[in-house]
Design an enzyme around this catalytic site. Sequence first.
Site, PDB file in Angstrom:
ATOM      1  N   ASP A  65     -54.280  11.914 -25.846  1.00  0.00           N
ATOM      2  CA  ASP A  65     -54.765  12.615 -24.658  1.00  0.00           C
ATOM      3  C   ASP A  65     -53.585  12.792 -23.701  1.00  0.00           C
ATOM      4  OD1 ASP A  65     -57.411  13.339 -23.008  1.00  0.00           O
ATOM      5  OD2 ASP A  65     -55.984  12.353 -21.662  1.00  0.00           O
ATOM      6  N   LEU A  66     -53.392  14.041 -23.186  1.00  0.00           N
ATOM      7  CA  LEU A  66     -52.255  14.317 -22.298  1.00  0.00           C
ATOM      8  C   LEU A  66     -52.503  13.706 -20.918  1.00  0.00           C
ATOM      9  CD1 LEU A  66     -51.423  18.051 -23.144  1.00  0.00           C
ATOM     10  CD2 LEU A  66     -50.363  15.969 -24.054  1.00  0.00           C
TER      11      LEU A  66
ATOM     12  N   ASP B  99     -57.404  18.838 -23.614  1.00  0.00           N
ATOM     13  CA  ASP B  99     -56.039  18.363 -23.853  1.00  0.00           C
ATOM     14  C   ASP B  99     -56.034  17.190 -24.825  1.00  0.00           C
ATOM     15  OD1 ASP B  99     -57.285  16.556 -22.234  1.00  0.00           O
ATOM     16  OD2 ASP B  99     -55.676  16.380 -20.753  1.00  0.00           O
TER      17      ASP B  99
END
Length: 563
Positions: free
Chosen positions: A425-426, A468
Amino acid sequence: MLIAPDQLDDHVASVVAEGFDTYTVSPAGDRDMYSSIIYLEPFEGRNLRAFGFDMYSETVRRTAMERARDRNEATLSGKVALVQETETDIQAGTLIYVPVYQHGMPLETIAQRQNAIRGWAYSPFRMTDLMLGLVGDWSLMGTNGLGLRIYDGEINNDALLFTSPGLADHALPDHHTHRTQLDVLGRPWLLEFEALTAAHVSDYRAALFVVIFGLAVSLLLFALMVSLARTRDRAIGIAGQLTHDIREREAALRIASTEAEHFREALEHVSSYIFIKDSNRLYQYANKECLDLFGCTAESIKNTSDEQYFPLATCEQLKKIDEQVLRGEKTKSEVEVRTEDGRRQIYLEIKSPIYDDADHTQVTGILGISTDITALRLREEDMQRVAHYDALTGLPNRLLLADRLRQAMTHAKRSGGQLALVFLDLDGFKAINDQYGHGVGDDLLEVVARRLKDSVRDGDTVARIGGDEFVAVLQDINGLENVKIILDRMMSAAADPIHLQGKHMKVSASMGVSLYPQDADISEDQLMRQADQAMYQAKNAGRRRAHLFVQHGDPIVLHVDQR
């Protein structure tokens, strides 16, 4: 054949004199014109019920017969109840009519054709028998999850021509159906494909059936033409069952020749490629569509081979198919042709053996009908891409990821190897998206997706599952040290600066890792949940790091980005 009212009594008397004592034209009654079915093959069983029937007396049949007469072309009727039907296994029916005119008379105008008409060659079709005969085993056509209904013109029970096996008692919401209209010899057929289960709604392979059903009529016409092109003795035998005035040898041959020519003319208007080869695989006949494709004439194609029209690789495939047919097999194949400029052309090709006798002991040639299905195949491939790949990044989506993960777990179990599932996950993406807009956010996701794909090994999978969030499947990892090396590359792929539209941007990644196999047997969903849980633990621990899921106890820190 067509019979004027003042010729009806003489006609009936001539047929009775040939030994058909009970013959009459039915239904009885006064009409401005009569017709009579005087020849059927086989002349037995339920077909005898149609002997002497006046098709011109019934509105649906008469409409098709007049359209065929006025247009001088093969025409399909609307839905009818065939007179051949008995009290059991009643099926919807339809008929093909081809006009037969008086030899030598002009046919340029409708009025001239109406004046020259002598009768019609026709073929009745019981729709269920027809469709199952063409398709064969329904499951072999790739339709385990799909059903088909065919309607004559519009959707209502009165117009229903065919329902595929397993669909009669089935009903899903309307959005689980796909409809398309097909013109079949001047008659609009509405094809309705329906998913038998909601899970098969996205199966677009059913598009191929549109082609197969469009080919059906052409194939039947072709078979009729070949039947009429049998030996001289067979033509005389057929003619002997017609009216007394055409029993003479030369007259029978003229009738057979005229009818064969009409069928040949009908084939010239078919959009499929139709051809005949001899036992040496040399072309002896091709319709206009096929001649145009090959760039030759009806004369120049005779005794030519596939090598003159196709690349070598295609010729090898066609040779194998032809050898099957010459052994007496019917074939249905997809043939791919690569043109000189690199284009792909895909054809659906159906071939059947030609026999020189009714006992089917000696194959003398090959019947072929081929249709260009390139556009449909490309559309199907596009649909598969839409169904299995993320539209923004081009990475596999959640659906394809599930399949890849399932295969990787099966491989690990069989080979005794190990795989790692990485949930990424960004960090900081939402702030960039809010500040610069979704367009910039999408561009950033595309850049990160390319980097992540380049950071893993060949054979590994990187998928985008939404927003994301990304997931990587790392196969044959051979220990945690190898996993750490790949995690470092993935961390760099996410954290390295990105320049977009003159702006300097930077994000990072939090990652969770789960390993397979484990002491207990687990599913793909459980493995995903483990990696997801470890990712959130990494994010809560300060982000920019990767945690390994541990079933009992605290997670193990595999990597911390120090940049």
